[in-house]
Design an enzyme around this catalytic site. Structure first.
Site, PDB file in Angstrom:
ATOM      1  N   HIS A 232       0.810  -1.230   0.000  1.00 44.17           N
ATOM      2  CA  HIS A 232       0.000   0.000   0.000  1.00 44.17           C
ATOM      3  C   HIS A 232       0.843   1.280   0.000  1.00 44.17           C
ATOM      4  CE1 HIS A 232      -3.507  -2.446   1.036  1.00 44.17           C
ATOM      5  NE2 HIS A 232      -2.841  -2.964   2.041  1.00 44.17           N
TER       6      HIS A 232
HETATM    7  C1  BDR Z   1      -2.921   0.984   5.307  1.00 45.35           C
HETATM    8  O1  BDR Z   1      -3.156   0.524   6.651  1.00 45.35           O
HETATM    9  C2  BDR Z   1      -1.958   0.050   7.208  1.00 45.35           C
HETATM   10  O2  BDR Z   1      -2.146  -1.220   7.739  1.00 45.35           O
HETATM   11  C3  BDR Z   1      -0.901   0.064   6.135  1.00 45.35           C
HETATM   12  O3  BDR Z   1       0.336   0.482   6.672  1.00 45.35           O
HETATM   13  C4  BDR Z   1      -1.431   1.066   5.133  1.00 45.35           C
HETATM   14  O4  BDR Z   1      -0.995   2.378   5.432  1.00 45.35           O
HETATM   15  C5  BDR Z   1      -3.650   0.056   4.350  1.00 45.35           C
HETATM   16  O5  BDR Z   1      -5.025   0.077   4.602  1.00 45.35           O
END
Ligand code: BDR
Ligand code: CA
Length: 301
Positions: A232
């Site tokens: 992500h």
């Molecule tokens: C986001 O949530 C976190 O778990 C990850 O680091 C990312 O920023 C994804 O939904």
């Protein structure tokens, strides 16, 4: 080279994003926030990455809880440490301050983009303290929200769901905003092939990243039944450093604060009849995933 402040809650993918940012930008500072793990852990993890990289980027600790309610963490994805069981290099680094908001305000400059890859609490507090801050920076690139599926709930993404009120402040602030949501980040997936490539390289960042992916893939087996994970947070860095890899469209986006099923949802106006002249965000829809993965891997090797 772009100049960035990275606001983060490391977090496996935040750690990779921090390494990527240091390879392709001048990182003028890091601010930490409660999110994947409590603030103390996310701050320690940000310091760990600076030690691993052997850079002198300062880390400023930020908000310990969201604007409203209690902190939400993602131990099921990132463990209670925020970085699962990865090995930690020894170091004696400490935060430069516990005033992330003050740092964000003071460091503002027309060529600085804030890459925000955790809950948006620090940024909202900066805007609440000085609404004009958003006109003194180049913009904000977030990993957060979605023009589609959620993860924290059916429709809400974790970073927005963890502090919807803060996200609403940011989306309504008038800042030049790029949104890399789940609809985009799910296109960039790591797998064991990525880990194997990293294992062949004898460098600290490659060894660290291999452990990060190994740990994360193990958790994904429990969560999703497969050894792969969406990368992500690096997407929000790439949106600044490698914008040609993304397809981005202007959209009106707001954050649902009240819905009993939809709190924390980023509501994106996809109506084809709209002329988009009310757009407040650049929403990323497509990423050239093979090319993006090469950029990320290259930065880790
Ligand atoms: C986001 O949530 C976190 O778990 C990850 O680091 C990312 O920023 C994804 O939904
Ligand atoms: Ca994150």
């Amino acid at each position: 080279m772009p100049r960035l402040i990275v606001d983060c809650d490391p977090g496996h993918d935040d750690a990779i994003a921090l390494i990527l940012a240091h390879r392709h930008a001048e990182v003028v500072g890091i601010t930490s926030v409660s999110g994947n793990a409590p603030l103390e852990a996310t701050t320690a993890n940000a310091l760990l990455v600076t030690a691993l990289l052997d850079v002198d980027t300062q880390v400023h600790a930020g908000a310990v809880k969201p604007l409203v309610g209690e902190p939400l963490h993602a131990a099921v994805v990132h463990g209670v440490t925020g970085l699962g069981e990865v090995e930690r290099v020894e170091h004696s680094r400490v935060p430069a301050s516990d005033d992330a908001v003050g740092f964000l305000l003071d460091a503002a400059a027309p060529d600085i983009t804030v890459v925000a890859i955790g809950p948006l609490t620090n940024l909202a507090l900066a805007i609440e303290r000085d609404a004009d801050w958003v006109s003194r920076i180049a913009g904000i690139s977030i990993m957060g929200g979605s023009a589609g599926v959620g993860n924290a709930t059916r429709v809400a993404e974790f970073n927005i769901f963890a502090d919807p009120e803060a996200a609403a402040v940011v989306f309504r602030s008038g800042v030049r905003l790029t949104m890399c949501g789940l609809n985009l980040t799910h296109q960039l997936q790591t797998d064991d092939g990525v880990t194997e490539r990293l294992r062949r390289v004898d460098r600290p960042t490659a060894r660290f990243a291999a452990q990060i992916f190994d740990d994360l893939h193990g958790r994904m087996v429990t969560l999703l039944g497969r050894r792969s994970a969406a990368l992500h947070d690096p997407c929000a860095v790439l949106a600044v450093t490698h914008p040609h890899l993304l397809t981005i469209e202007p959209r009106a986006v707001d954050v649902e604060l009240a819905g009993s099923l939809t709190r924390g949802m980023t509501v994106v106006d996809e109506r084809i009849s709209r002329r988009r002249d009310d757009a407040n965000a650049e929403v990323a829809y497509r990423i050239d995933a093979p090319a993006a993965m090469e950029v990320v891997l290259d930065s880790l090797m």
